[in-house]
Design a protein around this motif. Structure first.
Motif, mmCIF file in Angstrom:
data_model
loop_
_atom_site.group_PDB
_atom_site.id
_atom_site.type_symbol
_atom_site.label_atom_id
_atom_site.label_comp_id
_atom_site.label_asym_id
_atom_site.label_seq_id
_atom_site.Cartn_x
_atom_site.Cartn_y
_atom_site.Cartn_z
ATOM 1 N N UNK A 166 1.015 35.298 -70.669
ATOM 2 C CA UNK A 166 0.915 33.985 -70.046
ATOM 3 C C UNK A 166 0.912 34.020 -68.539
ATOM 4 N N UNK A 167 1.456 35.079 -67.948
ATOM 5 C CA UNK A 167 1.457 35.175 -66.491
ATOM 6 C C UNK A 167 0.053 35.433 -65.944
ATOM 7 N N UNK A 168 -0.852 36.012 -66.755
ATOM 8 C CA UNK A 168 -2.191 36.329 -66.255
ATOM 9 C C UNK A 168 -2.944 35.085 -65.790
ATOM 10 N N UNK A 169 -3.104 34.061 -66.643
ATOM 11 C CA UNK A 169 -3.807 32.866 -66.161
ATOM 12 C C UNK A 169 -3.082 32.164 -65.017
ATOM 13 N N UNK A 170 -1.752 32.219 -65.020
ATOM 14 C CA UNK A 170 -1.002 31.617 -63.913
ATOM 15 C C UNK A 170 -1.313 32.339 -62.608
ATOM 16 N N UNK A 171 -1.384 33.669 -62.658
ATOM 17 C CA UNK A 171 -1.686 34.441 -61.452
ATOM 18 C C UNK A 171 -3.098 34.164 -60.963
ATOM 19 N N UNK A 172 -4.040 34.024 -61.899
ATOM 20 C CA UNK A 172 -5.423 33.714 -61.532
ATOM 21 C C UNK A 172 -5.481 32.413 -60.748
ATOM 22 N N UNK A 173 -4.785 31.399 -61.233
ATOM 23 C CA UNK A 173 -4.784 30.095 -60.562
ATOM 24 C C UNK A 173 -4.126 30.191 -59.191
ATOM 25 N N UNK A 174 -2.997 30.897 -59.108
ATOM 26 C CA UNK A 174 -2.297 31.031 -57.827
ATOM 27 C C UNK A 174 -3.144 31.761 -56.795
ATOM 28 N N UNK A 175 -3.969 32.699 -57.250
ATOM 29 C CA UNK A 175 -4.811 33.469 -56.336
ATOM 30 C C UNK A 175 -6.081 32.715 -55.946
ATOM 31 N N UNK A 176 -6.283 31.525 -56.499
ATOM 32 C CA UNK A 176 -7.438 30.713 -56.129
ATOM 33 C C UNK A 176 -8.703 31.026 -56.892
ATOM 34 N N UNK A 177 -8.586 31.736 -58.012
ATOM 35 C CA UNK A 177 -9.752 32.062 -58.820
ATOM 36 C C UNK A 177 -9.905 31.082 -59.989
ATOM 37 N N UNK A 178 -11.059 31.145 -60.629
ATOM 38 C CA UNK A 178 -11.318 30.362 -61.836
ATOM 39 C C UNK A 178 -11.179 31.273 -63.047
ATOM 40 N N UNK A 179 -10.647 30.713 -64.127
ATOM 41 C CA UNK A 179 -10.353 31.486 -65.327
ATOM 42 C C UNK A 179 -11.516 31.428 -66.316
ATOM 43 N N UNK A 180 -11.887 32.592 -66.853
ATOM 44 C CA UNK A 180 -12.865 32.682 -67.932
ATOM 45 C C UNK A 180 -12.210 33.410 -69.097
ATOM 46 N N UNK A 181 -12.107 32.750 -70.246
ATOM 47 C CA UNK A 181 -11.437 33.343 -71.403
ATOM 48 C C UNK A 181 -12.463 33.952 -72.345
ATOM 49 N N UNK A 182 -12.132 35.118 -72.914
ATOM 50 C CA UNK A 182 -12.982 35.745 -73.927
ATOM 51 C C UNK A 182 -12.175 35.952 -75.197
ATOM 52 N N UNK A 183 -12.882 35.999 -76.325
ATOM 53 C CA UNK A 183 -12.242 36.022 -77.633
ATOM 54 C C UNK A 183 -11.892 37.439 -78.075
ATOM 55 N N UNK A 184 -11.106 37.512 -79.156
ATOM 56 C CA UNK A 184 -10.751 38.762 -79.809
ATOM 57 C C UNK A 184 -11.575 38.907 -81.083
ATOM 58 N N UNK A 185 -12.067 40.127 -81.346
ATOM 59 C CA UNK A 185 -12.885 40.312 -82.549
ATOM 60 C C UNK A 185 -12.004 40.578 -83.772
ATOM 61 N N UNK A 186 -12.638 40.832 -84.918
ATOM 62 C CA UNK A 186 -11.920 40.949 -86.182
ATOM 63 C C UNK A 186 -11.035 42.189 -86.264
#
Length: 493
Positions: A166-186
């Motif tokens: 959960x800290x990863x997306x928080x750090x992205x936002x704090x650093x001024x970047x935009x978040x792009x999420x990718x999925x997990x495969x089977x």
């Protein structure tokens, strides 16, 4: 157990402190209290017994098995505490000149060298004081790198898998970047098709934990490297799970450009309760100019703090970092030496042993050999018997075990995330597995027993939502029938 205020008896004293035969400054009237402070009044033995009893109600790695997935709650050898308490380390002032702190600087430099070797990268900063601060530092390094190469305005996106901490997306936002999420495969890997569709000329980098929070090593890590480096982007390695691969594989060899290392996880610095921690960051040579200043450098036969770094992102913490953390982790590393690989191998062995014992009692979302941790699911217990992952965790407390991480990662319903570490004996793992198996049987035969758990702890099942939203952090005297003290001079304590 009574609160210390409930044990208080008016007029009782612990010790009498002699008044100094010196002038005592008068408190300005505007700052003086109108009423005495509401302090508990007890004899010294009562105070000592009270806090000793409180300490017995706190669960920690010194009191029992602590399989908190993703947190690597391993035993912290006592020799580490002896070393950090040596006067030369303990009493060193942070403003001591380099010439008078050569022993401390040499330790920091050697620690940097060990971390360079462990990560397979070229330069290290010890400054970040936590994994989360290491994440933010790594992203700020990305920004500085792309700004310096004229691409800062173009590359504004950071890719993160849906299993990320959960800290990863928080750090992205704090650093001024935009978040792009990718999925997990089977199979529990990053979905390559989804990844390729989301990486382009606007991508600054990837944040990835490998092994992931599912406890699985990504089988496509080389393909992931080609995708990002082929697009001119950087790769960031969240080192939270380094305990699985230390001495076996290196993030730098996988293609990562930036790595943070959790000293308080992999290298046995105690953590929890808000600290202390350590999150040093290692980078490739191309990113070294941007590291936080100062860094510890070797200067001939001596060592110094190097401040003159014109492209540095600046300080992320005071001085060179949390020094006591460095001493403990350095002692741990030197104790293991080249056998750090064995540390990780035993951690992986313990996890797979537990997984083999529990796979029949709970659902296994991804049927693969795990690394240092694994994720089970209580979804069948929930569907068939109404027993949730939280219920399983609460019932485990009756067996004397700290619950594992629950409901994380979010991609697994009713998740139970278990990490035994390398420090636990087979007998402990067997007892834990037996308790988990018994809870699985109880879900079928005695579900109400589990729903009412824990049964023999000082505190039973709480309304956790209310406790979080309406915390009571002070003693409400009036509600307990305690009257306000009379106005006047504060009484002698």
């Amino acid at each position: 157990m009574k609160l210390i205020y409930e044990k208080s008896q008016s007029g009782r004293r612990g010790i009498g402190v002699p008044r100094p035969d010196l002038p005592v400054p008068t408190v300005p009237a505007a700052l003086a209290r109108a009423t005495p402070p509401r302090l508990p009044e007890l004899a010294e033995p009562e105070v000592l017994r009270h806090f000793t009893e409180l300490s017995t109600r706190n669960f920690g790695i010194d009191t029992g098995f602590y399989p908190l997935g993703s947190c690597t709650m391993k035993y912290n050898p006592r020799v580490n505490e002896r070393v950090v308490g040596l006067p030369g380390f303990r009493d060193l002032h942070p403003l001591t000149e380099d010439e008078a702190a050569q022993g401390a600087l040499e330790l920091e430099w050697e620690l940097q060298e060990i971390l360079r070797e462990v990560t397979g990268l070229d330069a290290v900063s010890l400054q970040p004081a936590a994994g989360s601060q290491g994440e933010l530092t790594g992203l700020l390094l990305m920004r500085a790198y792309f700004d310096d190469h004229g691409e800062g305005g173009q590359r504004r996106k950071i890719v993160i898998p849906d299993t990320a901490h959960g800290t990863n997306p928080a750090s992205v936002t704090m650093a001024g970047y935009e978040l792009t999420k990718v999925a997990t495969d089977s199979r529990g890997n990053v979905d390559l098709d989804d990844l390729r569709a989301n990486v382009n000329e606007h991508t600054a980098g990837l944040m990835l934990t490998n092994p992931s929070t599912l406890g699985l090593f990504d089988e496509n890590i080389h393909a992931i490297r080609e995708i990002f480096h082929g697009a001119g982007a950087l790769m960031y390695y969240d080192g939270a799970n380094l305990n699985a691969v230390c001495g076996i594989s290196r993030p730098g060899d996988m293609g990562f450009d930036i790595v943070h290392i959790n000293l308080h996880k992999t290298f046995s610095q105690p953590h929890g309760g808000g600290g202390p921690g350590g999150g040093p960051i290692a980078v490739r040579e191309t990113l070294a100019p941007y590291l936080p200043a100062p860094v510890v450098s070797r200067d001939g036969d001596g060592f110094r703090l190097e401040h003159d770094r014109p492209k540095s992102i600046g300080k992320v913490r005071g001085f060179s970092g949390p020094f006591g953390v460095f001493v403990r982790s350095y002692a741990f590393m030197r104790a293991w030496g080249p056998a750090l690989r064995e540390m990780s191998e035993v951690a992986v062995l313990n996890a797979n042993y537990l997984l083999a014992l529990l796979r029949g009692a709970y659902d296994l979302p991804f049927d693969r050999l795990c690394m240092h941790e694994f994720v089970l699911s209580a979804r069948t217990l929930k569907r068939d018997h109404g027993i949730s992952a939280l219920d399983v965790a609460k019932r485990l407390m009756d067996f004397g075990f700290h619950p594992p991480t629950v409901y994380f990662p979010l991609v697994v319903p009713e998740a139970l995330m278990i990490e035994p570490t390398e420090t636990e004996a087979k007998e402990t793992l067997d007892a834990f597995a037996a308790a988990m198996q018994q809870i699985s049987r109880e879900a079928r035969d005695e579900p109400e027993l589990i729903r009412a758990a824990p049964h023999d702890r000082p505190v039973g099942r709480l309304d956790e939502v209310r406790a979080a939203r309406q915390p009571v952090v002070r003693y409400l005297f009036e509600e307990h029938g305690v009257q306000s003290p009379p106005t006047g001079e504060p009484r002698q304590l």
